[in-house]
Design a protein around this motif. Structure first.
Motif, PDB file in Angstrom:
ATOM      1  N   ALA A  72     -18.930 -22.466  27.140  1.00 54.75           N
ATOM      2  CA  ALA A  72     -17.167 -23.456  26.823  1.00 54.75           C
ATOM      3  C   ALA A  72     -16.813 -22.939  28.152  1.00 54.75           C
ATOM      4  CB  ALA A  72     -16.523 -23.622  25.622  1.00 54.75           C
ATOM      5  N   LYS A  73     -16.728 -21.711  28.400  1.00 51.77           N
ATOM      6  CA  LYS A  73     -15.924 -20.983  29.296  1.00 51.77           C
ATOM      7  C   LYS A  73     -16.093 -21.651  31.003  1.00 51.77           C
ATOM      8  CE  LYS A  73     -14.968 -16.408  27.824  1.00 51.77           C
ATOM      9  NZ  LYS A  73     -15.143 -15.148  27.709  1.00 51.77           N
ATOM     10  N   GLU A  74     -17.388 -22.091  30.848  1.00 52.27           N
ATOM     11  CA  GLU A  74     -18.597 -22.696  32.167  1.00 52.27           C
ATOM     12  C   GLU A  74     -16.971 -23.645  32.327  1.00 52.27           C
ATOM     13  OE1 GLU A  74     -22.393 -23.544  34.439  1.00 52.27           O
ATOM     14  OE2 GLU A  74     -21.760 -20.864  33.347  1.00 52.27           O
ATOM     15  N   SER A  75     -17.494 -24.666  30.930  1.00 55.58           N
ATOM     16  CA  SER A  75     -17.315 -25.806  31.470  1.00 55.58           C
ATOM     17  C   SER A  75     -15.680 -25.638  31.985  1.00 55.58           C
ATOM     18  CB  SER A  75     -17.286 -26.165  30.007  1.00 55.58           C
ATOM     19  OG  SER A  75     -18.594 -27.230  29.674  1.00 55.58           O
ATOM     20  N   LEU A  76     -14.812 -25.204  31.027  1.00 53.80           N
ATOM     21  CA  LEU A  76     -13.112 -25.149  32.090  1.00 53.80           C
ATOM     22  C   LEU A  76     -13.806 -24.916  33.408  1.00 53.80           C
ATOM     23  CD1 LEU A  76     -11.605 -22.374  29.383  1.00 53.80           C
ATOM     24  CD2 LEU A  76     -11.203 -24.636  29.765  1.00 53.80           C
ATOM     25  N   LEU A  77     -14.096 -23.882  33.445  1.00 56.61           N
ATOM     26  CA  LEU A  77     -14.192 -24.174  35.528  1.00 56.61           C
ATOM     27  C   LEU A  77     -14.224 -25.077  36.146  1.00 56.61           C
ATOM     28  CD1 LEU A  77     -14.039 -22.137  37.458  1.00 56.61           C
ATOM     29  CD2 LEU A  77     -17.176 -21.763  37.524  1.00 56.61           C
ATOM     30  N   TRP A  78     -15.770 -25.760  35.557  1.00 55.12           N
ATOM     31  CA  TRP A  78     -15.933 -27.692  36.406  1.00 55.12           C
ATOM     32  C   TRP A  78     -14.652 -28.320  35.984  1.00 55.12           C
ATOM     33  CZ3 TRP A  78     -18.469 -25.538  39.727  1.00 55.12           C
ATOM     34  CH2 TRP A  78     -19.703 -24.549  39.268  1.00 55.12           C
ATOM     35  N   LEU A  79     -13.907 -27.853  34.921  1.00 59.80           N
ATOM     36  CA  LEU A  79     -13.498 -29.118  34.966  1.00 59.80           C
ATOM     37  C   LEU A  79     -12.211 -29.168  35.733  1.00 59.80           C
ATOM     38  CD1 LEU A  79     -13.766 -29.388  30.908  1.00 59.80           C
ATOM     39  CD2 LEU A  79     -14.110 -31.252  32.497  1.00 59.80           C
ATOM     40  N   LYS A  80     -11.652 -27.555  35.603  1.00 62.05           N
ATOM     41  CA  LYS A  80     -10.552 -27.443  36.297  1.00 62.05           C
ATOM     42  C   LYS A  80     -10.951 -27.713  37.299  1.00 62.05           C
ATOM     43  CE  LYS A  80      -8.586 -23.854  33.350  1.00 62.05           C
ATOM     44  NZ  LYS A  80      -8.626 -22.182  32.543  1.00 62.05           N
ATOM     45  N   LEU A  81     -11.910 -27.848  38.488  1.00 64.88           N
ATOM     46  CA  LEU A  81     -12.748 -27.494  39.561  1.00 64.88           C
ATOM     47  C   LEU A  81     -12.407 -29.213  39.639  1.00 64.88           C
ATOM     48  CD1 LEU A  81     -15.180 -25.143  40.313  1.00 64.88           C
ATOM     49  CD2 LEU A  81     -13.124 -25.248  41.324  1.00 64.88           C
ATOM     50  N   GLU A 100     -10.319 -29.724  25.180  1.00 64.58           N
ATOM     51  CA  GLU A 100     -11.043 -29.780  24.354  1.00 64.58           C
ATOM     52  C   GLU A 100     -12.225 -28.310  24.179  1.00 64.58           C
ATOM     53  OE1 GLU A 100     -13.358 -30.514  20.506  1.00 64.58           O
ATOM     54  OE2 GLU A 100     -11.337 -30.455  21.469  1.00 64.58           O
ATOM     55  N   ALA A 101     -12.277 -27.967  25.629  1.00 60.92           N
ATOM     56  CA  ALA A 101     -13.558 -26.506  25.633  1.00 60.92           C
ATOM     57  C   ALA A 101     -12.508 -25.856  25.690  1.00 60.92           C
ATOM     58  CB  ALA A 101     -13.534 -26.686  27.244  1.00 60.92           C
TER      59      ALA A 101
END
Length: 118
Positions: A72-81, A100-101
């Motif tokens: 979930a933390k990693e998903s946050l990174l990609w979404l922010k990028l 949501e992430a």
């Protein structure tokens, strides 16, 4: 929109929404590469949560939940990028998925903390 209480459903919908976002983005090297990573990490949240429910031991359950939190933390990174001027027309969907992430990360963190105190 009301979020499902069932985390299997909720994590599935998160992974599906991430994919729908990626399908709609303009093709660029960054979007393709970040999108691939987002698809992997969001799907991993859902898959590992399903596996945690089928755990063979408490240790296995704890391990899977920690992976869910990590993904979930990693998903946050990609979404922010992906949140940039090039993808401005998708800013609302990106914010929804980022929220949501973050909520999923907090839920999994709470589960980890609660199980530590047992």
């Amino acid at each position: 929109m009301e979020k499902p209480y069932d985390l299997e459903v909720r994590t599935f919908l998160f992974a599906k929404s991430a994919r729908n976002l990626i399908y709609s983005l303009q093709k660029s090297i960054a979007n393709i590469e970040d999108g691939k990573q987002l698809i992997r990490s969001s799907g991993s949240v859902a898959a590992n949560y399903i596996e945690s429910n089928e755990h063979i031991s408490d240790k296995d359950f704890d391990f899977r939940i920690k992976i869910c939190r990590k993904e979930a933390k990693e998903s946050l990174l990609w979404l922010k990028l992906l949140q940039n001027e090039f993808n401005n027309q998708h800013s609302i969907k990106l914010v929804e998925l980022i929220n949501e992430a973050d909520e999923l990360k907090k839920i999994f963190s709470a589960i980890v903390e609660k199980r530590k105190s047992r």
